[in-house]
Design a protein around this motif. Structure first.
Motif, short mmCIF file in Angstrom:
data_model
loop_
_atom_site.label_atom_id
_atom_site.label_comp_id
_atom_site.label_asym_id
_atom_site.label_seq_id
_atom_site.Cartn_x
_atom_site.Cartn_y
_atom_site.Cartn_z
N ILE A 39 31.27 6.55 43.89
CA ILE A 39 31.34 5.16 44.34
C ILE A 39 31.83 4.31 43.19
CG2 ILE A 39 30.02 3.19 45.18
CD1 ILE A 39 28.17 5.19 46.55
N ASP A 40 32.95 3.63 43.40
CA ASP A 40 33.54 2.79 42.36
C ASP A 40 32.94 1.39 42.46
OD1 ASP A 40 35.20 2.12 40.25
OD2 ASP A 40 36.83 1.50 41.57
N LEU A 41 31.76 1.25 41.90
CA LEU A 41 31.03 0.00 41.94
C LEU A 41 30.29 -0.14 40.62
CD1 LEU A 41 30.35 -2.17 44.17
CD2 LEU A 41 28.27 -0.91 44.55
N PRO A 42 30.37 -1.30 39.98
CA PRO A 42 29.64 -1.47 38.72
C PRO A 42 28.13 -1.35 38.96
CG PRO A 42 31.17 -3.28 39.07
CD PRO A 42 31.16 -2.48 40.32
N VAL A 43 27.44 -0.81 37.98
CA VAL A 43 25.99 -0.60 38.10
C VAL A 43 25.25 -1.92 38.34
CG1 VAL A 43 23.94 0.27 36.92
CG2 VAL A 43 26.07 1.53 36.78
N PRO A 44 25.58 -3.02 37.64
CA PRO A 44 24.85 -4.27 37.93
C PRO A 44 25.03 -4.76 39.37
CG PRO A 44 26.00 -4.45 35.85
CD PRO A 44 26.45 -3.18 36.48
N GLU A 45 26.20 -4.54 39.92
CA GLU A 45 26.44 -4.96 41.30
C GLU A 45 25.64 -4.10 42.28
OE1 GLU A 45 30.38 -5.44 44.02
OE2 GLU A 45 30.57 -5.87 41.87
N GLU A 79 16.20 11.85 49.11
CA GLU A 79 17.26 12.30 50.00
C GLU A 79 18.63 11.96 49.44
OE1 GLU A 79 16.34 10.48 53.71
OE2 GLU A 79 14.65 11.82 54.10
N THR A 80 18.74 10.83 48.76
CA THR A 80 20.01 10.45 48.16
C THR A 80 20.37 11.41 47.02
OG1 THR A 80 19.61 8.14 48.71
CG2 THR A 80 21.25 8.58 47.03
N LEU A 81 19.40 11.73 46.18
CA LEU A 81 19.67 12.63 45.06
C LEU A 81 19.94 14.06 45.51
CD1 LEU A 81 17.06 11.32 42.48
CD2 LEU A 81 19.53 11.01 42.44
N LEU A 82 19.39 14.46 46.64
CA LEU A 82 19.65 15.80 47.17
C LEU A 82 20.92 15.84 48.02
CD1 LEU A 82 16.05 16.91 48.12
CD2 LEU A 82 17.47 17.74 46.24
N HIS A 83 21.64 14.73 48.03
CA HIS A 83 22.94 14.61 48.71
C HIS A 83 22.83 14.78 50.23
CE1 HIS A 83 27.05 13.93 47.44
NE2 HIS A 83 27.45 14.66 48.45
N TYR A 84 21.74 14.25 50.81
CA TYR A 84 21.58 14.29 52.26
C TYR A 84 22.29 13.12 52.92
CZ TYR A 84 17.82 17.71 51.66
OH TYR A 84 17.08 18.81 51.35
N LYS A 85 22.66 12.13 52.16
CA LYS A 85 23.34 10.96 52.70
C LYS A 85 24.84 11.09 52.51
CE LYS A 85 19.68 7.67 51.89
NZ LYS A 85 19.58 6.78 53.02
N GLN A 86 25.57 10.25 53.20
CA GLN A 86 27.01 10.20 53.03
C GLN A 86 27.37 8.90 52.32
OE1 GLN A 86 28.86 10.73 56.81
NE2 GLN A 86 27.89 12.71 57.17
N LYS A 87 28.58 8.86 51.81
CA LYS A 87 29.03 7.71 51.02
C LYS A 87 28.94 6.39 51.79
CE LYS A 87 32.93 6.34 48.13
NZ LYS A 87 34.22 6.77 47.59
N PRO A 88 29.33 6.32 53.07
CA PRO A 88 29.21 5.03 53.79
C PRO A 88 27.78 4.53 53.92
CG PRO A 88 30.67 6.50 54.97
CD PRO A 88 30.06 7.30 53.87
N HIS A 89 26.82 5.45 53.98
CA HIS A 89 25.42 5.02 54.05
C HIS A 89 25.03 4.26 52.79
CE1 HIS A 89 24.86 8.81 56.73
NE2 HIS A 89 25.32 7.78 57.43
N LEU A 90 25.46 4.75 51.64
CA LEU A 90 25.11 4.09 50.39
C LEU A 90 25.91 2.81 50.19
CD1 LEU A 90 24.79 7.16 48.06
CD2 LEU A 90 22.98 5.79 49.04
N LEU A 91 27.15 2.80 50.62
CA LEU A 91 27.94 1.58 50.51
C LEU A 91 27.32 0.45 51.33
CD1 LEU A 91 31.59 2.94 50.59
CD2 LEU A 91 30.36 1.97 48.66
N ARG A 92 26.75 0.79 52.47
CA ARG A 92 26.09 -0.22 53.29
C ARG A 92 24.89 -0.79 52.55
NH1 ARG A 92 24.64 2.48 58.25
NH2 ARG A 92 26.86 2.53 58.59
N ILE A 93 24.20 0.03 51.78
CA ILE A 93 23.05 -0.46 51.02
C ILE A 93 23.52 -1.30 49.83
CG2 ILE A 93 21.15 0.27 49.52
CD1 ILE A 93 20.84 2.71 51.35
N PHE A 94 24.50 -0.81 49.09
CA PHE A 94 24.92 -1.49 47.87
C PHE A 94 25.66 -2.79 48.15
CE2 PHE A 94 25.10 2.92 45.84
CZ PHE A 94 23.79 2.81 45.42
N GLU A 95 26.54 -2.79 49.14
CA GLU A 95 27.38 -3.94 49.40
C GLU A 95 26.83 -4.84 50.50
OE1 GLU A 95 31.20 -2.36 50.26
OE2 GLU A 95 31.55 -1.72 48.20
#
Length: 122
Positions: A39-45, A79-95
């Protein structure tokens, strides 16, 4: 199969303030998660996105609900660290939920609509 069992460790840990401990655990693993999922997102963001999730539940005062949310947070992290999620799931959380357009919000087309109207629907 590798198992982190963060939720089990959190349940067994005897600490006074579990919410900041969960936030610190997530913040500690955040650079690793961004690398794993490419994920190309700065850590503070990304940290601000996580903080907004914590702030959305700041009004909760019931201790049972707080315990449930902390358990759920540790399970989500595991679950995130065990790679059970997909990239769009995390993008929805971060953004956040930026795309709020649903099908009901779009312009309705009539039977005699032109091709330009069909492609310019928003």
């Amino acid at each position: 199969m590798a198992s982190l069992q963060l939720a089990t460790k959190a349940r067994q840990a005897a600490y006074i303030n579990p919410i900041p401990t969960l936030y610190r655990a997530i913040a500690k693993e955040l650079p690793r998660v961004l690398t794993i999922y490419d994920i190309d997102l700065p850590v503070p963001e990304a940290r601000a996105g996580i903080r907004s999730l914590f702030e959305s539940n700041a009004q909760v005062k019931d201790i049972r609900v707080l315990d449930m949310l902390v358990e759920k947070g540790y399970m989500e992290l595991e679950e995130t660290l065990l790679h059970y999620k997909q990239k769009p799931h995390l993008l929805r959380i971060f953004e956040g939920f930026k795309h709020t357009n649903t099908g009901a919000d779009r312009k309705k087309l009539g039977l005699n609509s032109t091709i330009d109207e069909q492609f310019n629907r928003a």
